[in-house]
Design a protein around this motif. Structure first.
Motif, PDB file in Angstrom:
ATOM      1  N   ASN A   1     -24.570  38.012  -4.161  1.00 46.12           N
ATOM      2  CA  ASN A   1     -23.310  37.411  -4.071  1.00 46.12           C
ATOM      3  C   ASN A   1     -23.344  36.094  -3.017  1.00 46.12           C
ATOM      4  O   ASN A   1     -22.244  35.549  -2.974  1.00 46.12           O
TER       5      ASN A   1
ATOM      6  N   GLN B   1     -24.120  57.143   5.716  1.00 51.97           N
ATOM      7  CA  GLN B   1     -22.628  56.962   6.169  1.00 51.97           C
ATOM      8  C   GLN B   1     -21.839  57.966   5.112  1.00 51.97           C
ATOM      9  O   GLN B   1     -20.846  58.579   5.894  1.00 51.97           O
TER      10      GLN B   1
ATOM     11  N   PRO C   1     -18.752  46.010  14.873  1.00 57.58           N
ATOM     12  CA  PRO C   1     -17.539  46.326  14.201  1.00 57.58           C
ATOM     13  C   PRO C   1     -17.713  46.308  12.648  1.00 57.58           C
ATOM     14  O   PRO C   1     -18.861  46.057  12.285  1.00 57.58           O
ATOM     15  N   ASN C   2     -16.845  46.803  12.156  1.00 55.91           N
ATOM     16  CA  ASN C   2     -16.793  46.908  10.607  1.00 55.91           C
ATOM     17  C   ASN C   2     -17.295  45.586  10.105  1.00 55.91           C
ATOM     18  O   ASN C   2     -16.842  44.445  10.427  1.00 55.91           O
ATOM     19  N   GLY C   3     -18.035  45.715   9.076  1.00 54.73           N
ATOM     20  CA  GLY C   3     -18.682  44.557   8.328  1.00 54.73           C
ATOM     21  C   GLY C   3     -19.691  43.826   9.002  1.00 54.73           C
ATOM     22  O   GLY C   3     -20.152  42.705   8.519  1.00 54.73           O
ATOM     23  N   ALA C   4     -20.286  44.388  10.178  1.00 52.76           N
ATOM     24  CA  ALA C   4     -21.220  43.653  10.836  1.00 52.76           C
ATOM     25  C   ALA C   4     -22.478  43.450  10.226  1.00 52.76           C
ATOM     26  O   ALA C   4     -23.313  42.562  10.623  1.00 52.76           O
ATOM     27  N   GLY C   5     -22.895  44.463   9.239  1.00 50.26           N
ATOM     28  CA  GLY C   5     -24.212  44.472   8.887  1.00 50.26           C
ATOM     29  C   GLY C   5     -25.044  45.695   9.262  1.00 50.26           C
ATOM     30  O   GLY C   5     -26.234  45.902   8.794  1.00 50.26           O
ATOM     31  N   LYS C   6     -24.226  46.900   9.745  1.00 51.14           N
ATOM     32  CA  LYS C   6     -25.029  47.873  10.270  1.00 51.14           C
ATOM     33  C   LYS C   6     -25.631  48.735   9.005  1.00 51.14           C
ATOM     34  O   LYS C   6     -26.742  49.037   9.077  1.00 51.14           O
ATOM     35  N   SER C   7     -24.863  48.970   8.115  1.00 53.09           N
ATOM     36  CA  SER C   7     -25.238  49.856   6.871  1.00 53.09           C
ATOM     37  C   SER C   7     -26.434  49.046   6.212  1.00 53.09           C
ATOM     38  O   SER C   7     -27.540  49.421   5.801  1.00 53.09           O
ATOM     39  N   THR C   8     -26.413  47.726   6.128  1.00 54.63           N
ATOM     40  CA  THR C   8     -27.428  46.929   5.412  1.00 54.63           C
ATOM     41  C   THR C   8     -28.860  46.962   6.097  1.00 54.63           C
ATOM     42  O   THR C   8     -29.468  47.212   5.729  1.00 54.63           O
TER      43      THR C   8
ATOM     44  N   LYS D   1     -23.865  36.537   0.265  1.00 53.23           N
ATOM     45  CA  LYS D   1     -23.468  37.170   1.325  1.00 53.23           C
ATOM     46  C   LYS D   1     -24.681  37.301   2.400  1.00 53.23           C
ATOM     47  O   LYS D   1     -25.549  37.940   2.093  1.00 53.23           O
TER      48      LYS D   1
ATOM     49  N   GLU E   1     -22.961  55.810  11.229  1.00 54.70           N
ATOM     50  CA  GLU E   1     -21.696  56.353  11.543  1.00 54.70           C
ATOM     51  C   GLU E   1     -21.654  57.679  11.715  1.00 54.70           C
ATOM     52  O   GLU E   1     -21.098  58.357  11.017  1.00 54.70           O
TER      53      GLU E   1
ATOM     54  N   TYR F   1     -27.063  39.027   0.205  1.00 58.54           N
ATOM     55  CA  TYR F   1     -27.305  39.976  -1.199  1.00 58.54           C
ATOM     56  C   TYR F   1     -27.036  38.769  -2.347  1.00 58.54           C
ATOM     57  O   TYR F   1     -26.636  37.682  -2.087  1.00 58.54           O
TER      58      TYR F   1
ATOM     59  N   ALA G   1     -26.166  38.691   5.068  1.00 60.89           N
ATOM     60  CA  ALA G   1     -25.636  40.130   6.030  1.00 60.89           C
ATOM     61  C   ALA G   1     -26.258  40.214   6.961  1.00 60.89           C
ATOM     62  O   ALA G   1     -25.893  40.894   8.005  1.00 60.89           O
TER      63      ALA G   1
HETATM   64  N1  ATP Z   1     -24.005  45.380  -2.126  1.00 62.25           N
HETATM   65  C1  ATP Z   1     -23.417  44.274  -1.608  1.00 62.25           C
HETATM   66  N2  ATP Z   1     -23.164  43.124  -2.112  1.00 62.25           N
HETATM   67  C2  ATP Z   1     -22.345  42.215  -1.402  1.00 62.25           C
HETATM   68  N3  ATP Z   1     -21.993  42.129   0.059  1.00 62.25           N
HETATM   69  C3  ATP Z   1     -22.199  43.438   0.641  1.00 62.25           C
HETATM   70  C4  ATP Z   1     -23.007  44.348  -0.003  1.00 62.25           C
HETATM   71  N4  ATP Z   1     -23.042  45.321   0.851  1.00 62.25           N
HETATM   72  C5  ATP Z   1     -22.471  44.861   1.865  1.00 62.25           C
HETATM   73  N5  ATP Z   1     -22.058  43.696   1.856  1.00 62.25           N
HETATM   74  C6  ATP Z   1     -21.448  42.686   2.629  1.00 62.25           C
HETATM   75  O1  ATP Z   1     -22.265  42.488   3.970  1.00 62.25           O
HETATM   76  C7  ATP Z   1     -21.592  42.767   4.948  1.00 62.25           C
HETATM   77  C8  ATP Z   1     -22.178  43.536   5.821  1.00 62.25           C
HETATM   78  O2  ATP Z   1     -22.007  44.952   5.400  1.00 62.25           O
HETATM   79  P1  ATP Z   1     -22.293  46.442   5.762  1.00 62.25           P
HETATM   80  O3  ATP Z   1     -21.957  47.499   5.144  1.00 62.25           O
HETATM   81  O4  ATP Z   1     -23.823  46.254   6.216  1.00 62.25           O
HETATM   82  O5  ATP Z   1     -21.535  46.471   7.246  1.00 62.25           O
HETATM   83  P2  ATP Z   1     -21.254  47.624   8.435  1.00 62.25           P
HETATM   84  O6  ATP Z   1     -21.617  47.058   9.668  1.00 62.25           O
HETATM   85  O7  ATP Z   1     -22.000  48.866   7.859  1.00 62.25           O
HETATM   86  O8  ATP Z   1     -19.721  47.905   8.143  1.00 62.25           O
HETATM   87  P3  ATP Z   1     -18.788  49.369   8.538  1.00 62.25           P
HETATM   88  O9  ATP Z   1     -18.623  49.534   9.783  1.00 62.25           O
HETATM   89  O10 ATP Z   1     -17.619  48.963   7.656  1.00 62.25           O
HETATM   90  O11 ATP Z   1     -19.572  50.337   7.651  1.00 62.25           O
HETATM   91  C9  ATP Z   1     -20.113  42.807   4.809  1.00 62.25           C
HETATM   92  O12 ATP Z   1     -19.498  41.648   4.658  1.00 62.25           O
HETATM   93  C10 ATP Z   1     -20.082  43.651   3.503  1.00 62.25           C
HETATM   94  O13 ATP Z   1     -18.942  43.000   2.736  1.00 62.25           O
END
Ligand code: ATP
Ligand code: MG
Length: 297
Positions: free
Chosen positions: A14, A82, A36-43, A16, A160, A12, A18
């Protein structure tokens, strides 16, 4: 393989990182993306749904290059985000018609037919005239599925899916999805809820801190946790110490103290007995030990 992901990275703006060097082949059928939360699934899901671009790497989806042939690739993708939202000013059937138009169904007769059929199959026909924002959580979810399936996609991507659903709706949702998966259709289910995976997926991957740490079947990951799960009844006074030292999965109060299920390489307590692992134990074992295991399964 329906989907081939090669050397995929997402960084990203910033900084990160991901997704880190994801290599994954997804066959037709139901595929679980667990993490788990923040793993990168939604990415990952948003990249697969052609809504976001990776920093590097490639995705081939049913023969289309997701980055170079976005439009064609999109026509085979159905996506349930989600945070599925819709426009309050639409009635249920109007919303579905709108979704069908967006996914390229231009013939209004065919569209009407498809909408009608879909309303029946997700059980929303009786509320077709209701405004979408006047529906229950479960109904909204079903409308979400309906809009994802309306154009008969080859790849159905769900992020999710069962968050906020009661157990009954959860089961209904799962059944709807598995019915949708005809031959040669791929359903990707992203979730942090282990139960969503075990009952429906024959292949899965585990994503942790942007890395895939397991690829294979639920049975394969479970077999990796064999000999690492224990059951012990401990006294009230011992509980604290054990809970600090080991991942405790379940705690049930019993007359003598607590009955625990513990994930650990070594025997965690003198009275502990080996216990048959399930997917939840295996998940915790992998996360706790940050294990990396590649299988060809
Ligand atoms: N647009 C963005 N800019 C910067 N960092 C991001 C962005 N979107 C997600 N992240 C970071 O990337 C990492 C993965 O986020 P992501 O949303 O893909 O996780 P996730 O597995 O879907 O989590 P959750 O279970 O909470 O939905 C996290 O650390 C999140 O803070
Ligand atoms: Mg997410």
């Amino acid at each position: 393989m329906s989907i081939i992901i090669k050397d995929l990275n997402k960084i990203y703006p910033n900084g990160k990182h991901a997704l880190k060097n994801i290599n994954l082949e997804i066959p037709a059928g139901m595929f679980g993306l667990l993490g788990p939360n923040g793993a990168g699934k939604s990415t990952m899901i948003r990249i697969l749904a052609a809504l976001n671009e990776p920093t590097s790497g490639s995705v081939n989806m049913y023969g289309y290059d997701l980055l170079k042939e976005r439009k064609q690739a999109r026509s085979v993708i159905g996506y349930l985000p989600q945070d599925f939202r819709f426009f309050a000013q639409y009635k249920t059937y109007e919303f579905l018609d709108y979704a069908a138009r967006l996914s390229g169904m231009n013939n209004s007769g065919k569209r009407r037919e498809a909408v009608e059929k879909m309303l029946h199959s997700v059980g929303l026909y009786d509320v077709r005239d209701r405004y979408a924002n006047k529906m229950s959580g479960g109904m909204k979810r079903r409308l979400g599925i309906a809009q994802a399936l309306i154009h008969d996609p080859k790849v159905i991507i769900v992020d999710e899916p069962t968050t906020g659903l009661d157990p009954e709706e959860r089961i209904r949702f799962r059944n709807l999805l598995s019915q949708a998966g005809g031959q040669n259709v791929t359903i990707i289910l992203s979730t942090h809820i282990v139960g969503d995976i075990s009952s429906s997926c024959n292949k899965m991957t585990l994503l942790n801190q942007g890395e895939l740490t397991f690829i294979g079947s639920p049975d394969q990951i479970i077999s990796q946790a064999k000999g690492k799960v224990w059951r012990a009844v401990v006294a009230e006074s011992e509980f604290q110490e054990i809970n600090e030292k080991f991942p405790v999965i379940t705690t049930v109060p019993v007359p003598k103290g607590w009955e625990l299920q513990i994930v650990s390489d070594e025997k965690p307590h003198e009275l502990a007995e080996p216990y048959e692992p399930n997917l939840e134990h295996a998940y915790v074992y992998f996360l706790e030990n940050n294990l990396k295991l590649w299988t060809n399964g």
